[in-house]
Motif scaffolding. Structure first.
Motif, mmCIF file in Angstrom:
data_model
loop_
_atom_site.group_PDB
_atom_site.id
_atom_site.type_symbol
_atom_site.label_atom_id
_atom_site.label_comp_id
_atom_site.label_asym_id
_atom_site.label_seq_id
_atom_site.Cartn_x
_atom_site.Cartn_y
_atom_site.Cartn_z
ATOM 1 N N TYR A 189 0.232 -4.090 -4.955
ATOM 2 C CA TYR A 189 -0.774 -3.211 -3.865
ATOM 3 C C TYR A 189 -0.719 -4.134 -2.414
ATOM 4 O O TYR A 189 -0.246 -3.167 -1.348
ATOM 5 N N ARG A 190 -1.527 -4.743 -2.118
ATOM 6 C CA ARG A 190 -1.928 -5.638 -1.515
ATOM 7 C C ARG A 190 -0.852 -6.555 -0.942
ATOM 8 O O ARG A 190 -0.404 -7.242 0.191
ATOM 9 N N TYR B 242 -5.663 3.917 -6.230
ATOM 10 C CA TYR B 242 -5.305 2.330 -5.840
ATOM 11 C C TYR B 242 -5.942 2.435 -3.989
ATOM 12 O O TYR B 242 -7.089 1.676 -4.284
ATOM 13 N N ARG B 243 -6.199 3.489 -3.283
ATOM 14 C CA ARG B 243 -6.512 3.503 -1.713
ATOM 15 C C ARG B 243 -7.907 2.707 -2.431
ATOM 16 O O ARG B 243 -8.978 2.127 -1.921
ATOM 17 N N LEU C 296 -3.666 -4.520 -8.122
ATOM 18 C CA LEU C 296 -4.389 -4.387 -6.446
ATOM 19 C C LEU C 296 -3.464 -5.479 -5.904
ATOM 20 O O LEU C 296 -2.669 -5.604 -4.161
ATOM 21 N N ALA D 136 -2.481 7.789 -6.136
ATOM 22 C CA ALA D 136 -2.461 6.777 -4.670
ATOM 23 C C ALA D 136 -3.282 6.804 -3.602
ATOM 24 O O ALA D 136 -4.093 5.751 -3.682
ATOM 25 N N ASP D 137 -4.419 7.652 -4.652
ATOM 26 C CA ASP D 137 -5.525 8.211 -3.973
ATOM 27 C C ASP D 137 -6.528 7.030 -4.965
ATOM 28 O O ASP D 137 -7.543 6.120 -3.962
ATOM 29 N N ASP E 205 -9.060 0.022 -3.717
ATOM 30 C CA ASP E 205 -8.815 -1.383 -2.480
ATOM 31 C C ASP E 205 -9.697 -1.420 -1.353
ATOM 32 O O ASP E 205 -10.257 -2.159 -1.033
ATOM 33 N N GLU E 206 -10.111 -0.380 -1.542
ATOM 34 C CA GLU E 206 -11.414 -0.436 -0.638
ATOM 35 C C GLU E 206 -12.562 -0.554 -0.627
ATOM 36 O O GLU E 206 -13.790 -0.536 -0.215
ATOM 37 N N ARG F 2 0.433 -1.157 -0.286
ATOM 38 C CA ARG F 2 -0.127 -0.216 -0.201
ATOM 39 C C ARG F 2 1.068 1.354 -0.106
ATOM 40 O O ARG F 2 0.266 2.086 0.717
ATOM 41 N N ASP F 3 2.046 1.261 -0.270
ATOM 42 C CA ASP F 3 3.597 2.243 -0.492
ATOM 43 C C ASP F 3 3.025 2.841 -2.088
ATOM 44 O O ASP F 3 4.209 2.073 -3.063
#
Length: 347
Positions: A45-46, A332-333, A42, A329-330, A336-337, A10-11
């Motif tokens: 990412y995870r 991806y977040r 993802l 990055a927003d 992910d959510e 998540r970076d």
């Protein structure tokens, strides 16, 4: 230039990196106009897929050709082009057979030493075999650009799944997975003439979009309950054509469970984090075929592009969030959510 890189779980960062240049006579340099975040991004990412710190990200993009090598004649500087998620030479035996994903000189964006699609520009190896030219006037149409960038991956992958499942006019299709690929498989199944399309998913916005794309039924259950629900909808038999667009053991077991005897499962969900879920005994006893894998998107592009250009296919609604490159990055977040289905990136 600026480009998306990954540095850990998540970076995601946007860093200054060397601008691409033509290195070989078969190269082109493309200035990115649209890119996007893929569900498969993802996994890195995870932390479920390994990446080296600082490795580039992204494999879906379209843009303007800035420079070409001496052997590149089919595309020229100034052309608007789309790039499949894998590059290919277009001339090897696999490419000639339409299996561009197995090209002997092929590769993937973002690998060590290569640019990723989520950046300002990309060096494209084997540009002659890889890039597909688009109408220049598409630059003035944001909706069309969004639709066209899906040709990089999700639309072609959904189409590949539908072909693997044996979708044909009048058939009943069941699609396991309500992500962007599953939704594009619904679109593809409708285009291929399916009479009934059962979408398996439980996220309200996504199942509504499945209906917009052509799904006639929605099954929100999972596991054995999903199998029972699909069989109830199909008179106890199951669906002759099934798409598996998730990649988990449960999703594959569901796909086999809802397939009609003698049917086929087209699978394009990248397997991750579990065993395959494939029981050869079940497949043998019920004569179920399993076809699919990494989609040879470049081979599907000539078939799909005209329908996207004339509006017969409009996958653009899969994008429900647009971010600039610096805000990726927003994006991806959000994916992910699960607050976003698919994120469009405008460098």
């Amino acid at each position: 230039m600026r480009a998306t890189t990954i540095h850990g779980i998540r970076d995601i960062r946007v860093d200054d990196v060397p601008a691409p240049r033509v290195q070989y006579a078969t190269d082109a340099v493309v200035r990115v106009v649209r890119a996007c975040v893929c569900g498969s991004d993802l996994w890195a990412y995870r932390g479920a897929a390994r990446r080296r710190p600082g490795q580039r990200m992204g494999h879906e993009f379209l843009g303007l050709v800035e420079d070409v090598g001496a052997e590149v004649t089919r595309v020229r500087p100034g052309d608007l082009v789309v790039a499949p998620f894998l590059w290919s030479d277009g001339v090897c035996a696999y490419c000639r057979d339409g299996l561009t994903s197995s090209c002997v000189h092929g590769g993937a964006w973002g690998g060590p030493g290569y640019d990723g699609g989520q950046g300002e520009a990309v060096r494209v190896p084997y540009a002659e075999g890889t890039l597909v030219t688009l109408p220049a006037d598409a630059l003035g149409d944001d909706r069309l650009l969004a639709a066209l960038v899906t040709l990089s991956d999700v639309l072609g992958t959904g189409h590949h799944a539908a072909l693997g499942a044996g979708v044909r006019p009048g058939v009943t299709v069941a699609v396991v997975g309500d992500g962007a690929v599953g939704l594009c498989a619904v679109l593809a199944a409708r285009r291929l003439g399916a009479e009934r399309i059962i979408a398996l998913g439980r996220h309200g916005r996504r199942t509504a979009l499945a209906g917009h794309f052509g799904a006639t039924d929605v099954v929100a259950e999972r596991g054995e309950a999903a199998v029972e629900a699909v069989r109830e909808l199909t008179g106890g038999e199951g669906a002759p054509a099934v798409v598996e667009a998730v990649g988990t053991e449960q999703s594959m077991r569901t796909a086999l469970g809802i397939a009609r005897d003698g049917g086929a499962v087209g699978f394009v969900g990248v397997p991750h984090g579990s065993a395959s879920g494939v029981d050869l005994g079940i497949m043998f006893a019920r004569n179920i075929a399993l076809r699919g894998g990494v989609a040879p998107v470049r081979a599907h592009l000539p078939d799909l592009l005209p329908d996207v250009l004339d509006g017969t296919l409009d996958p653009s609604p899969v994008f429900d969030l647009t971010v600039g490159l610096e805000q990726i990055a927003d994006g991806y977040r959000a994916m992910d959510e699960r607050t976003a289905l698919k994120v469009l990136v405008t460098p």
